[in-house]
Scaffold this motif. Structure first.
Motif, PDB file in Angstrom:
ATOM      1  N   ALA A 134       0.726  -1.171  -0.098  1.00 40.83           N
ATOM      2  CA  ALA A 134       0.056   0.045  -0.019  1.00 40.83           C
ATOM      3  C   ALA A 134       0.865   1.324  -0.173  1.00 40.83           C
ATOM      4  CB  ALA A 134      -0.923   0.003   1.206  1.00 40.83           C
ATOM      5  N   ASN A 135       2.160   1.103   0.279  1.00 36.49           N
ATOM      6  CA  ASN A 135       3.148   2.253   0.139  1.00 36.49           C
ATOM      7  C   ASN A 135       3.503   2.873  -1.081  1.00 36.49           C
ATOM      8  OD1 ASN A 135       5.315   4.025   0.758  1.00 36.49           O
ATOM      9  ND2 ASN A 135       5.291   3.193   2.946  1.00 36.49           N
ATOM     10  N   ARG A 136       3.181   3.888  -1.599  1.00 34.03           N
ATOM     11  CA  ARG A 136       3.651   4.657  -2.507  1.00 34.03           C
ATOM     12  C   ARG A 136       3.345   3.929  -3.846  1.00 34.03           C
ATOM     13  NH1 ARG A 136       7.353   9.135  -2.288  1.00 34.03           N
ATOM     14  NH2 ARG A 136       7.469   9.923   0.102  1.00 34.03           N
ATOM     15  N   PHE A 137       4.455   3.429  -4.505  1.00 32.90           N
ATOM     16  CA  PHE A 137       4.423   2.613  -5.620  1.00 32.90           C
ATOM     17  C   PHE A 137       5.347   1.395  -5.274  1.00 32.90           C
ATOM     18  CE2 PHE A 137       3.534   7.000  -7.288  1.00 32.90           C
ATOM     19  CZ  PHE A 137       2.558   6.699  -7.681  1.00 32.90           C
ATOM     20  N   CYS A 138       5.324   0.918  -4.086  1.00 32.35           N
ATOM     21  CA  CYS A 138       6.575  -0.152  -3.758  1.00 32.35           C
ATOM     22  C   CYS A 138       6.397  -1.344  -4.678  1.00 32.35           C
ATOM     23  CB  CYS A 138       6.219  -0.204  -2.344  1.00 32.35           C
ATOM     24  SG  CYS A 138       6.838   0.819  -1.222  1.00 32.35           S
ATOM     25  N   SER A 139       5.144  -1.968  -4.783  1.00 30.07           N
ATOM     26  CA  SER A 139       4.802  -2.926  -5.691  1.00 30.07           C
ATOM     27  C   SER A 139       4.908  -2.959  -7.226  1.00 30.07           C
ATOM     28  CB  SER A 139       3.432  -3.824  -5.314  1.00 30.07           C
ATOM     29  OG  SER A 139       2.377  -2.540  -5.648  1.00 30.07           O
ATOM     30  N   ASP A 140       5.175  -1.606  -7.456  1.00 29.47           N
ATOM     31  CA  ASP A 140       5.499  -1.684  -9.162  1.00 29.47           C
ATOM     32  C   ASP A 140       6.965  -1.773  -9.146  1.00 29.47           C
ATOM     33  OD1 ASP A 140       2.872  -0.637  -9.438  1.00 29.47           O
ATOM     34  OD2 ASP A 140       3.410   1.527  -9.263  1.00 29.47           O
ATOM     35  N   ILE A 141       7.345  -3.238  -8.996  1.00 24.78           N
ATOM     36  CA  ILE A 141       8.770  -3.665  -9.057  1.00 24.78           C
ATOM     37  C   ILE A 141       8.776  -4.819  -9.861  1.00 24.78           C
ATOM     38  CG2 ILE A 141       8.752  -4.293  -6.876  1.00 24.78           C
ATOM     39  CD1 ILE A 141      11.994  -3.621  -7.191  1.00 24.78           C
ATOM     40  N   ASP A 142       9.668  -5.150 -10.848  1.00 25.35           N
ATOM     41  CA  ASP A 142       9.593  -6.787 -11.381  1.00 25.35           C
ATOM     42  C   ASP A 142      10.292  -7.662 -10.419  1.00 25.35           C
ATOM     43  OD1 ASP A 142      11.304  -8.800 -13.104  1.00 25.35           O
ATOM     44  OD2 ASP A 142       9.947  -8.006 -14.328  1.00 25.35           O
ATOM     45  N   PRO A 143       9.629  -8.805 -10.150  1.00 23.17           N
ATOM     46  CA  PRO A 143      10.080  -9.657  -9.309  1.00 23.17           C
ATOM     47  C   PRO A 143      11.488 -10.123  -9.262  1.00 23.17           C
ATOM     48  CG  PRO A 143       7.842 -10.232  -9.952  1.00 23.17           C
ATOM     49  CD  PRO A 143       8.184  -9.120 -11.012  1.00 23.17           C
ATOM     50  N   ALA A 144      12.053 -10.108 -10.450  1.00 20.05           N
ATOM     51  CA  ALA A 144      13.413 -10.406 -10.548  1.00 20.05           C
ATOM     52  C   ALA A 144      14.206  -9.497 -10.277  1.00 20.05           C
ATOM     53  CB  ALA A 144      13.690 -10.756 -12.084  1.00 20.05           C
ATOM     54  N   ILE A 145      13.994  -8.077 -10.425  1.00 17.89           N
ATOM     55  CA  ILE A 145      14.645  -7.095 -10.029  1.00 17.89           C
ATOM     56  C   ILE A 145      14.577  -7.045  -8.421  1.00 17.89           C
ATOM     57  CG2 ILE A 145      14.780  -4.564  -9.966  1.00 17.89           C
ATOM     58  CD1 ILE A 145      13.744  -4.431 -12.536  1.00 17.89           C
ATOM     59  N   PHE A 146      13.261  -7.294  -7.764  1.00 16.86           N
ATOM     60  CA  PHE A 146      13.157  -7.443  -6.429  1.00 16.86           C
ATOM     61  C   PHE A 146      14.419  -8.387  -5.753  1.00 16.86           C
ATOM     62  CE2 PHE A 146      11.771  -8.936  -2.465  1.00 16.86           C
ATOM     63  CZ  PHE A 146      11.099  -7.627  -1.865  1.00 16.86           C
ATOM     64  N   ALA A 147      14.347  -9.432  -6.480  1.00 16.51           N
ATOM     65  CA  ALA A 147      15.245 -10.502  -5.778  1.00 16.51           C
ATOM     66  C   ALA A 147      16.688 -10.206  -5.970  1.00 16.51           C
ATOM     67  CB  ALA A 147      15.118 -11.641  -6.625  1.00 16.51           C
ATOM     68  N   SER A 148      17.067  -9.075  -6.607  1.00 19.94           N
ATOM     69  CA  SER A 148      18.629  -8.796  -6.862  1.00 19.94           C
ATOM     70  C   SER A 148      18.746  -7.486  -6.025  1.00 19.94           C
ATOM     71  CB  SER A 148      18.807  -8.377  -8.334  1.00 19.94           C
ATOM     72  OG  SER A 148      18.197  -7.155  -8.802  1.00 19.94           O
ATOM     73  N   LEU A 149      17.986  -7.079  -5.063  1.00 15.79           N
ATOM     74  CA  LEU A 149      18.228  -6.000  -4.561  1.00 15.79           C
ATOM     75  C   LEU A 149      18.430  -5.837  -3.031  1.00 15.79           C
ATOM     76  CD1 LEU A 149      15.507  -3.417  -6.071  1.00 15.79           C
ATOM     77  CD2 LEU A 149      18.332  -3.716  -6.581  1.00 15.79           C
ATOM     78  N   ASP A 150      18.851  -7.099  -2.433  1.00 16.84           N
ATOM     79  CA  ASP A 150      19.609  -7.096  -1.192  1.00 16.84           C
ATOM     80  C   ASP A 150      18.436  -6.758   0.045  1.00 16.84           C
ATOM     81  OD1 ASP A 150      21.373  -8.253   0.283  1.00 16.84           O
ATOM     82  OD2 ASP A 150      22.621  -6.522   0.384  1.00 16.84           O
ATOM     83  N   ALA A 151      17.118  -7.209  -0.242  1.00 18.71           N
ATOM     84  CA  ALA A 151      15.958  -7.092   0.481  1.00 18.71           C
ATOM     85  C   ALA A 151      16.335  -8.007   1.787  1.00 18.71           C
ATOM     86  CB  ALA A 151      14.607  -7.169   0.039  1.00 18.71           C
ATOM     87  N   VAL A 152      16.027  -7.668   3.081  1.00 18.02           N
ATOM     88  CA  VAL A 152      16.498  -8.443   4.104  1.00 18.02           C
ATOM     89  C   VAL A 152      15.365  -8.451   5.276  1.00 18.02           C
ATOM     90  CG1 VAL A 152      18.964  -8.623   3.901  1.00 18.02           C
ATOM     91  CG2 VAL A 152      17.733  -6.890   5.257  1.00 18.02           C
ATOM     92  N   ALA A 153      15.290  -9.406   6.182  1.00 12.93           N
ATOM     93  CA  ALA A 153      14.627  -9.479   7.316  1.00 12.93           C
ATOM     94  C   ALA A 153      15.292  -9.804   8.483  1.00 12.93           C
ATOM     95  CB  ALA A 153      13.377 -10.751   7.140  1.00 12.93           C
ATOM     96  N   ALA A 154      15.822  -8.614   9.332  1.00 13.72           N
ATOM     97  CA  ALA A 154      16.749  -8.739  10.212  1.00 13.72           C
ATOM     98  C   ALA A 154      16.106  -9.120  11.627  1.00 13.72           C
ATOM     99  CB  ALA A 154      17.414  -7.379  10.313  1.00 13.72           C
ATOM    100  N   PRO A 155      16.348 -10.156  12.310  1.00 15.41           N
ATOM    101  CA  PRO A 155      15.935 -10.363  13.636  1.00 15.41           C
ATOM    102  C   PRO A 155      16.524  -9.172  14.711  1.00 15.41           C
ATOM    103  CG  PRO A 155      17.801 -12.054  13.166  1.00 15.41           C
ATOM    104  CD  PRO A 155      17.423 -11.040  11.760  1.00 15.41           C
TER     105      PRO A 155
END
Length: 363
Positions: free
Chosen positions: A221-242
């Protein structure tokens, strides 16, 4: 909504006033050791690399290590040279051949080698050196040697590239220190008797549909966050930090990246399944403001820090750089630096003028 945003700005200002800068902070840019550069991804995976060009041909050699206690070092060789399938790649250190790999065979085994999650290859054709004894022998020889000679069966003519190894030992020691392996059985340099443990880390997020529902809802729901190709998303070092209280910090790309800036959002997920977006402070002309975007975000699991770098050009010689520290409930801005002149000069980020904390006024 307007009142809520003003409260965020006020909170940002209060956070600015309550923290100072520690002398043990990570550098603005990773160090280099002779010809060897080092860096870590947001997950805690680290690498040391050397890039050598000889006329039109280049070779990139890098030693990569994931954060897990039992993770072995991996070696990846990448080149832009077209290679003959029937040829052989030879690796020698100080004139002694360490190993030789037929190109066709090396290509066949690549699918059997599992890269660390979140690893991003560079351009050219890359090869993982066979894991196990071959990699261990090569790393050991490189650590103690002076020159790595890479003989490539390039077409139409074979090519030999010499990679200086001065600095490689210091680079590997830096990886040990960043991953808290120094003095343990898993250290690459000067191992000790202490048992190996998982390094502080974050878990790579390779697809938005793997996010918890509350986190995904905020991101989508934030801005245009979901307007991204899934392959590009996978290459951008997104993380879940405990985090210590069993909460999780999600650092996620938001929208398609531009030529040299990728926006991220930070979302805090709590053990009860709830989530909230986090805002960060930045300095404006008249004081602190709150922002929901972090550009080119980098996470440091050991120090619980996040860096952002908005580049004014592709070279990165101008823009705004920020350092935020996690307080247990939010991020506090402890340092900001900027350079306004985009003149094509290669200027180290470490030399930029600090705009926060403000310099003490002279009496």
């Amino acid at each position: 909504m307007k009142l809520h945003f003003h409260r965020l700005i006020l909170a940002a200002g209060l956070l600015l006033a309550s923290f100072g800068t520690s002398s043990a902070e990570p550098l603005r840019t990773p160090p280099s050791f002779e010809k060897w550069s080092v860096n870590c991804g947001n997950s805690g995976m680290c690498y040391a690399s050397a890039f050598v060009r000889d006329q039109a041909t280049w070779v990139d050699i890098r030693i990569i290590r994931d954060w897990r206690a039992g993770a072995e070092a991996l070696v990846r060789l990448t080149t832009n040279a077209p290679l003959a399938a029937e040829g052989t790649i030879k690796l020698s250190v100080d004139g002694r051949e360490i190993d030789a790999f037929p190109v066709e065979q090396l290509r066949e085994i690549q699918s059997t080698i599992v890269a660390p999650p979140g690893f991003r290859p560079i351009g050219g054709e890359g090869f993982w050196v066979p894991v196990g004894p071959a990699t261990r022998a090569l790393v050991s020889a490189m650590r103690a040697g002076n020159v790595l000679t890479v003989s490539l069966p390039a077409t139409p003519d074979p090519v030999t590239i010499k990679v200086p190894l001065q600095g490689s030992r210091a680079a590997l020691r830096w990886i040990d220190e960043r991953q808290l392996r120094s003095g343990t059985q898993s250290a690459l340099v000067n191992p000790g008797e202490a048992p190996a443990e998982d390094a502080p880390h974050a878990v790579p997020v390779l697809a938005p549909d793997t996010l918890p529902p509350a986190v995904q809802k905020i991101w989508d729901a934030n801005r245009f966050c979901s307007d991204i190709d899934p392959a590009i998303f996978a290459s951008l070092d997104a993380v879940a930090a405990p985090l210590e209280d069993k909460s999780t910090l999600y650092l996620l790309p938001c929208g398609a990246p531009s030529a040299y800036n990728t926006p991220y959002v930070a979302i805090l997920g709590t053990p009860d399944g709830k989530a909230r977006q986090l805002y960060v402070s930045r300095m404006a002309e008249k004081g602190p403001i709150a922002s929901d975007l972090i550009y080119n975000a980098r996470w440091f699991p050991v120090e619980k820090q996040m860096h952002g770098f908005f580049k004014g050009s592709g070279l990165g010689e101008c823009g705004i750089w920020d350092r935020w520290v996690w307080t247990g409930s939010n991020f506090v801005l402890t340092e900001e630096a900027s350079r306004q002149t985009c003149d094509g000069t290669d200027v180290s980020l470490d030399t930029w003028g600090t705009t926060w904390p403000a310099a003490a006024s002279k009496e």
